[in-house]
Design an enzyme around this catalytic site. Structure first.
Site, PDB file in Angstrom:
ATOM      1  N   ASP A   1      11.482 102.996  22.237  1.00 31.56           N
ATOM      2  CA  ASP A   1      11.392 101.462  22.977  1.00 31.56           C
ATOM      3  C   ASP A   1      10.507 101.885  24.118  1.00 31.56           C
ATOM      4  O   ASP A   1      10.282 103.087  24.559  1.00 31.56           O
ATOM      5  CB  ASP A   1      12.804 101.099  23.581  1.00 31.56           C
ATOM      6  CG  ASP A   1      13.675 100.460  22.429  1.00 31.56           C
ATOM      7  OD1 ASP A   1      13.032 100.048  21.635  1.00 31.56           O
ATOM      8  OD2 ASP A   1      15.060 100.562  22.681  1.00 31.56           O
TER       9      ASP A   1
ATOM     10  N   LYS B   1       9.773  96.514  24.358  1.00 30.05           N
ATOM     11  CA  LYS B   1       9.776  95.051  24.714  1.00 30.05           C
ATOM     12  C   LYS B   1       9.732  95.120  26.365  1.00 30.05           C
ATOM     13  O   LYS B   1      10.310  95.750  26.969  1.00 30.05           O
ATOM     14  CB  LYS B   1      10.975  94.321  24.265  1.00 30.05           C
ATOM     15  CG  LYS B   1      11.207  94.598  22.591  1.00 30.05           C
ATOM     16  CD  LYS B   1      12.623  93.846  22.263  1.00 30.05           C
ATOM     17  CE  LYS B   1      12.866  94.092  20.729  1.00 30.05           C
ATOM     18  NZ  LYS B   1      14.425  93.562  20.599  1.00 30.05           N
TER      19      LYS B   1
ATOM     20  N   MET C   1      19.565  94.391  33.236  1.00 30.25           N
ATOM     21  CA  MET C   1      18.543  93.517  32.816  1.00 30.25           C
ATOM     22  C   MET C   1      18.713  92.311  33.359  1.00 30.25           C
ATOM     23  O   MET C   1      18.187  91.075  33.018  1.00 30.25           O
ATOM     24  CB  MET C   1      18.376  93.081  31.275  1.00 30.25           C
ATOM     25  CG  MET C   1      18.309  94.529  30.722  1.00 30.25           C
ATOM     26  SD  MET C   1      18.620  94.337  28.642  1.00 30.25           S
ATOM     27  CE  MET C   1      20.456  93.896  28.625  1.00 30.25           C
TER      28      MET C   1
END
Length: 474
Positions: A35, A57, A170
């Site tokens: 990631d 991402k 997040m």
């Protein structure tokens, strides 16, 4: 044969926060699917031929969709590879590890999960905020900050009434909405709150305020994702428990050569620096024909030359008894120790090659073993004797440009300097001339000077002198 898959949590980002089992799986992997938030230093633990597939991402930008990530793992497993799916934090804490595991199970592919330190706990700790604390918080609640995309919306009424610590992952883009909803549903606007950016990394930055003020404070401080939001009385303990941001080298990034022992890397990390390790080198031992017919003096210029010599002995069915009349000379402490490890005491050990050439009586019968650079150096000086290239050591993979973004670089010896410089392009060498580079030892300095690269030499050849020099340069 179908390969094995491990869903590995990489933790907060500091490579030393990996679990022992997670590191072992990374070292053994044929393929790593990783990631965006993975610290590149972790990937140095991979095998040289390991395939690394980036599927990172960013907020609102998913170049590799989730179903495609699962397809990649399934395809590689069916090809018989051992795969690590490397995820920041913990695979099952808003990491979609559950979805990936279910997809693999459906296809009949075995997998295992290796937990990692979730930022919802470890990230707070690095900011000096305990997620629970006697008399302040006996529970904690972790939410995803992706409010609009969450399959299950936050129950704001329940969250506002919770007496424990609230953590949102997040959630930077939704910070204003989070604070607004909690206040509107009855949470005291004076409740302590904090936002932690890039926990455990060089860019870590913490802003403390209240539920009412934290949005404007974080905005003013220009905090960016990835950031944690923590709300609760435990935030007040930061004054007493903040340890990471008070370390003497905190926020400094240093690029250093790769080593297996990590002695210097660990020292610098403990002082708060973020370490960017250069890729490891690979060594090819050559099968040169060593002349065993006549007694000789052999000069081993490094440990690999000993390995090549012993390999040649085995190929020719020769043992040490056949070489009773030979003299064995080593250059460097580690080379001497390597020969002793093989049961032979060096007849002479020299600190470096220049001293060896000054003090040793060189005759045409002498045999030098070393890498191409060493042999070229001997030939340039027209040194007598036979010379064999025993091995070639170099950095074979492309060096990521992360070293260019560090505050400075440190090289402990001339070998590491040569490996780095010979791997660079002309453009990268030009960039290196602008870098602040600290070296230990005159020989290392001379290697850089040969490339017209200025460096800063430590006062003494010691770790403490290196640390003092780094502090000065801060």
């Amino acid at each position: 044969m179908i390969g094995q898959i491990a869903l590995v949590g990489a933790g907060l980002g500091d490579p030393e926060l990996l679990t022992v089992k997670g590191l072992r799986k990374i070292e053994q992997a044929d393929v790593i699917v990783y990631d965006r938030l993975i610290n590149p230093a972790i990937l140095n633990a991979c095998k040289a031929d390991c395939e690394k597939i980036y599927v990172g991402k960013k907020p609102n930008y998913h170049p590799v969709p989730q179903d495609k990530i699962e397809e990649i793992m399934i395809e590689k497993a069916r090809q018989g590879f051992n795969i690590v799916r490397l995820k920041s934090g913990d695979p099952y804490v808003f990491g979609r590890g559950g979805e990936e595991g279910a997809a693999l199970k459906k296809e009949g592919i075995n997998f295992e999960v290796i937990p990692g330190i979730t930022s919802s706990i470890g990230g707070l700790a690095y900011a000096g905020i305990p997620i629970t604390h006697r008399d302040l918080a006996a529970s904690f609640h972790v939410y995803t900050g992706h409010l609009n995309n969450s399959e299950q919306a936050v129950d704001w009424s329940t969250a506002a009434k919770a007496e424990g610590t609230l953590v949102f992952l997040m959630g930077m883009s939704e910070l204003q909405e989070i604070t607004k909803q909690l206040i509107n549903h009855g949470k005291d606007k004076n409740t302590p709150a904090a936002v932690i950016q890039w926990a455990s990394r060089q860019q870590q930055k913490t802003v403390v305020g209240t539920l009412e003020t934290i949005f404007e404070q974080a905005k003013s401080a220009e905090l960016q994702p990835p950031s944690l939001i923590v709300i609760g009385q435990v935030v007040e303990r930061r004054k007493e428990l903040n340890f990471f941001e008070e370390r003497p080298l905190f926020s400094m990034s240093i690029a250093i050569p790769f080593t297996k022992k990590k002695k210097m890397a660990s020292r610098l990390t403990d002082l708060g620096a973020e370490i960017i390790e250069l890729p490891p080198s690979t060594t090819q031992i050559f099968n040169e024909a060593v002349p065993f017919t006549n007694s000789k003096q052999v000069v081993f210029t490094d440990q690999h030359s000993i390995e090549m010599f012993i390999r040649a002995m085995k190929q020719n069915k020769i043992d040490w008894r056949n070489l009773a009349g030979w003299q064995f000379i080593t250059v460097g402490h580690h080379t001497g120790a390597a020969l002793e490890k093989n049961g032979i005491q060096p007849d002479q050990n020299y600190l470096d090659l220049s001293i060896c050439l000054q003090e040793l009586k060189v005759t045409p019968e002498i045999l030098f073993l070393g890498d191409a650079l060493t042999i070229d150096c001997l030939n340039d000086q027209k040194i007598l004797g036979d010379k064999l290239i025993s091995h070639e050591e170099k950095i074979t993979v492309a060096i990521p440009d992360l070293w260019q973004k560090t505050d400075l670089m440190y090289f402990p010896n001339s070998k590491s300097a040569r490996l780095f410089l010979t791997a660079l392009t002309n453009q990268e060498l030009a960039f290196a001339r602008q870098k602040k580079i600290v070296v230990m030892g005159q020989k290392t300095k001379e290697v850089f000077e040969a490339y017209q690269i200025p460096v800063i030499q430590t006062n003494e050849p010691s770790y403490q002198s290196v640390i003092e020099k780094l502090k000065e340069e801060m």
